[in-house]
Design an enzyme around this catalytic site. Structure first.
Site, mmCIF file in Angstrom:
data_model
loop_
_atom_site.group_PDB
_atom_site.id
_atom_site.type_symbol
_atom_site.label_atom_id
_atom_site.label_comp_id
_atom_site.label_asym_id
_atom_site.label_seq_id
_atom_site.Cartn_x
_atom_site.Cartn_y
_atom_site.Cartn_z
ATOM 1 N N PHE A 1 -6.237 -2.305 -6.373
ATOM 2 C CA PHE A 1 -5.008 -2.968 -5.906
ATOM 3 C C PHE A 1 -4.843 -2.891 -4.388
ATOM 4 O O PHE A 1 -5.252 -1.920 -3.759
ATOM 5 C CB PHE A 1 -3.790 -2.252 -6.499
ATOM 6 C CG PHE A 1 -3.300 -2.805 -7.813
ATOM 7 C CD1 PHE A 1 -3.595 -4.082 -8.239
ATOM 8 C CD2 PHE A 1 -2.495 -2.019 -8.617
ATOM 9 C CE1 PHE A 1 -3.112 -4.565 -9.440
ATOM 10 C CE2 PHE A 1 -1.997 -2.492 -9.817
ATOM 11 C CZ PHE A 1 -2.309 -3.768 -10.228
ATOM 12 N N GLU A 2 -4.139 -3.891 -3.827
ATOM 13 C CA GLU A 2 -3.685 -3.863 -2.430
ATOM 14 C C GLU A 2 -4.828 -3.633 -1.442
ATOM 15 O O GLU A 2 -4.694 -2.943 -0.448
ATOM 16 C CB GLU A 2 -2.606 -2.793 -2.219
ATOM 17 C CG GLU A 2 -1.470 -2.806 -3.219
ATOM 18 C CD GLU A 2 -0.653 -4.097 -3.170
ATOM 19 O OE1 GLU A 2 -0.869 -4.914 -2.261
ATOM 20 O OE2 GLU A 2 0.210 -4.288 -4.041
ATOM 21 N N GLY A 3 -5.945 -4.259 -1.722
ATOM 22 C CA GLY A 3 -7.139 -4.038 -0.907
ATOM 23 C C GLY A 3 -7.906 -2.856 -1.465
ATOM 24 O O GLY A 3 -7.362 -1.764 -1.572
ATOM 25 N N ARG B 1 0.826 -1.205 0.000
ATOM 26 C CA ARG B 1 0.000 0.000 0.000
ATOM 27 C C ARG B 1 0.860 1.254 0.000
ATOM 28 O O ARG B 1 0.574 2.228 -0.695
ATOM 29 C CB ARG B 1 -0.936 -0.027 1.213
ATOM 30 C CG ARG B 1 -2.051 -1.023 1.067
ATOM 31 C CD ARG B 1 -2.751 -1.353 2.363
ATOM 32 N NE ARG B 1 -3.742 -2.409 2.132
ATOM 33 C CZ ARG B 1 -4.191 -3.244 3.045
ATOM 34 N NH1 ARG B 1 -3.750 -3.158 4.294
ATOM 35 N NH2 ARG B 1 -5.073 -4.175 2.741
#
Length: 588
Positions: A400-402, A264
């Site tokens: 992306f990334e959660g 993140r």
């Protein structure tokens, strides 16, 4: 080392951070600048001339460029020297990521390799695993990918169905399952794969492409990021040596969550690079495109767009490097980490800020590229112009990334968890704010940014007041009130963004120099606009929790706190835009 009140993740909501304590881009060392220039030069010389071919998914070209990056040390920043890396600080690694972001979605091939692909081994690998894999990954002799997502488990990663069973010989785990949306799948040599041992214990494994039973599916036909490979990974009776279990059995979630923190943060830094590129393209077009007998850059509404774009980039840059500096400080405290796991634990101290940066940066980039397309008019919709690609590429960052929705739920969850563990006196701070309704403390803000300081203080107060009411109103049931949680996340995000920009401008004003006035104008505009959003979000949250006389009482407090004197934002934005146009792109 005894921690100052502001030296913990999340403490920005309840403690004042001194300006001299934050790391800003003005603090880059000569070495930092050389590293950034080397990465920027690599992108200009090696990547940008081949963007069209990369977009056509020439994976042989991608591999050649990644190998060149490896030869120049651009894959080795975060690998320890003992394993063939450079062992650089996180600021250096961030500057490389920011520079690579201006190489289109080739940056994703690079980022997935050096970040989520390599760092699990750096932090959680055994000595044998580090020795076997890291030198080749740092040099660009092998490339890595990260395989967590499955067709039926995206945000709910722990519901993965991929299984690992110990073979009768006790020497291998047999993996079966499939993973989806795997970046670098076309050419990766090493995959970090998550599977459940005996269908229950969520664990991580290092899987090599050459292991029997490993295959990849066809390329996904994506909206954007076409220069990065995205394929499913298929595992059919794959024998993985027991020594390739990464970390401990059943502790894969620890690896996954820690790597997501880092991912993140890196994504946010990449967004900074993307914004700077989009602003440069928008300025270039606005200065050359003529309508009604003059360049469109002379029109006030175009200037307003450029100013808003530059302000978002400035705020995002300030946030990202503040967090990077905090992480570097944490990693160097008390003699440094004892091992990779300790390093990951120290980085996790700022997991909250990593989520905040990810949400803010991805949405700021979306705003900036959208405005860049708008400045281009119809040409912004044409493939011949770079902003068309930028617009499509930027959209994935909110997923992306959660997803940003998941991260908005995580932010208040992490805050409450830290409060419950006694790591952050959040609930006490909320009670103090409640008492302050009846016994207001004197206004102590002073200096050139006194008005902005006051607004920031009230912004924190509104977060604590609204959050305190939410905890009282719902208790354990707050977990199900996702709209309230998202509102609290937005308040925290806006506070961190405004404070990061303000602290940077305060530091610049103290130092003096030609850019201090430029930063001051951006901060004066931004803090007020952010405060308006904070006020509106808290008001709406209060209305979602109370009604009647109780709501009227809360709104009376809200009205008392939210009065302020506006500034002439129109004039300031014209001056900001004028400086951006004179510079030919973003500068701060």
């Amino acid at each position: 080392m005894e921690r100052a009140p502001w030296m913990r993740g999340g403490a920005f909501l309840i403690a004042d951070t001194p300006a001299e304590a934050v790391f800003t881009p003005e603090d880059f060392t000569a070495e930092h600048r050389l590293i950034h220039e080397a990465a920027r030069s690599f992108v200009e010389r090696e990547v940008r001339p081949h963007l069209a071919a990369l977009e056509r998914q020439d994976w042989d070209l991608t591999v050649r460029l990644l190998r060149k990056a490896g030869q120049q040390g651009l894959l080795a920043a975060e690998v320890p020297e003992a394993y063939g890396g450079l062992g650089l600080d996180k600021v250096s690694a961030a500057l490389i990521s920011e520079a690579l972001a201006q190489g289109g979605s080739f940056a994703l091939s690079h980022g997935a390799h050096v970040g989520i692909g390599t760092l699990p081994i750096v932090f959680f690998g055994s000595e044998d695993q580090k020795t076997r894999y890291l030198p080749a990954l740092a040099a660009g002799d092998k490339f890595a990918a990260y395989a967590l997502t499955e067709p039926e488990s995206g945000s709910d990663a722990l519901s993965a169905r991929t299984t690992a069973r110990l073979a009768p010989d006790g020497r291998h785990y047999i993996l079966n399952g499939s993973k989806q949306f795997i970046t670098n799948a076309a050419f990766a040599d090493v995959f970090i794969v998550y599977a459940k041992i005996d269908g229950e214990r969520f664990s991580a494994f290092i899987v090599e492409r050459d292991f029997p039973g490993v295959a990849t599916g066809p390329e996904e036909h994506k909206m954007g990021i076409k220069a990065s490979s995205t394929r499913p990974l298929i595992l059919q009776d794959v024998p993985v040596p027991v020594e390739n279990l990464l970390g401990e059995p059943g502790r894969g979630h620890v690896i996954a969550f820690n790597i997501l923190n880092i991912g993140r943060h890196k994504l946010a830094v990449g967004c900074v690079g993307g914004m700077k590129e989009a602003i440069a393209e928008a300025v270039r077009y606005a200065q050359t495109r003529r309508q009604f007998g003059r360049a469109i850059a002379e029109f006030p509404l175009i200037q307003q767009k450029l100013a808003d774009m530059a302000i978002r980039a400035f705020v995002t840059e300030s946030m990202c490097y503040r967090t990077t500096g905090d992480i570097d400080r944490e990693l160097s405290a008390d003699g440094g980490p004892a091992d990779g796991r300790d390093a990951a634990r120290r980085i996790a101290e700022y997991a909250l800020e990593c989520s905040i940066n990810k949400v803010y940066a991805s949405e700021a980039l979306g705003f900036v590229v959208d405005e860049a397309v708008q400045i281009h008019g119809g040409y912004g919709y044409i493939e011949d112009y770079p902003v068309e690609r930028m617009y499509r590429d930027a959209r994935i960052n909110r997923i992306f990334e959660g997803t940003n929705e998941i991260n908005r739920l995580l932010i208040p969850e992490m805050l409450l968890r830290r409060a419950m563990k006694g790591e952050l006196p959040l609930l006490q701070a909320a009670k103090d704010v409640e008492r302050e309704v009846f016994n207001p403390s004197p206004d102590e803000a002073q200096g050139v940014f006194a008005a902005e300081r006051r607004l920031l203080t009230v912004g924190k107060r509104l977060f604590l007041y609204t959050g305190g009411l939410a905890v009282q109103r719902f208790g354990q049931a707050l977990e199900g009130e996702q709209e309230i949680l998202a509102a609290l996340a937005d308040l925290a995000i806006e506070v961190y963004a405004a404070e990061s920009a303000l602290l940077r401008a305060e530091k610049a004003a103290e130092r003096g120099g030609g850019r201090a006035e430029h930063q001051a104008d951006m901060v004066r505009v931004y803090v007020r606009e952010a405060f308006d959003r904070i006020a509106a979000r808290s008001r709406d949250a209060l209305a979602a929790m109370e009604e009647g006389d109780a709501l009227r009482t809360h709104l009376a407090v809200w009205r008392k706190w939210t009065r302020y004197e506006p500034v002439n934002g129109k004039r300031m934005k014209r001056e900001i835009a004028g400086r951006i146009l004179a510079a030919g792109g973003y500068f701060a």
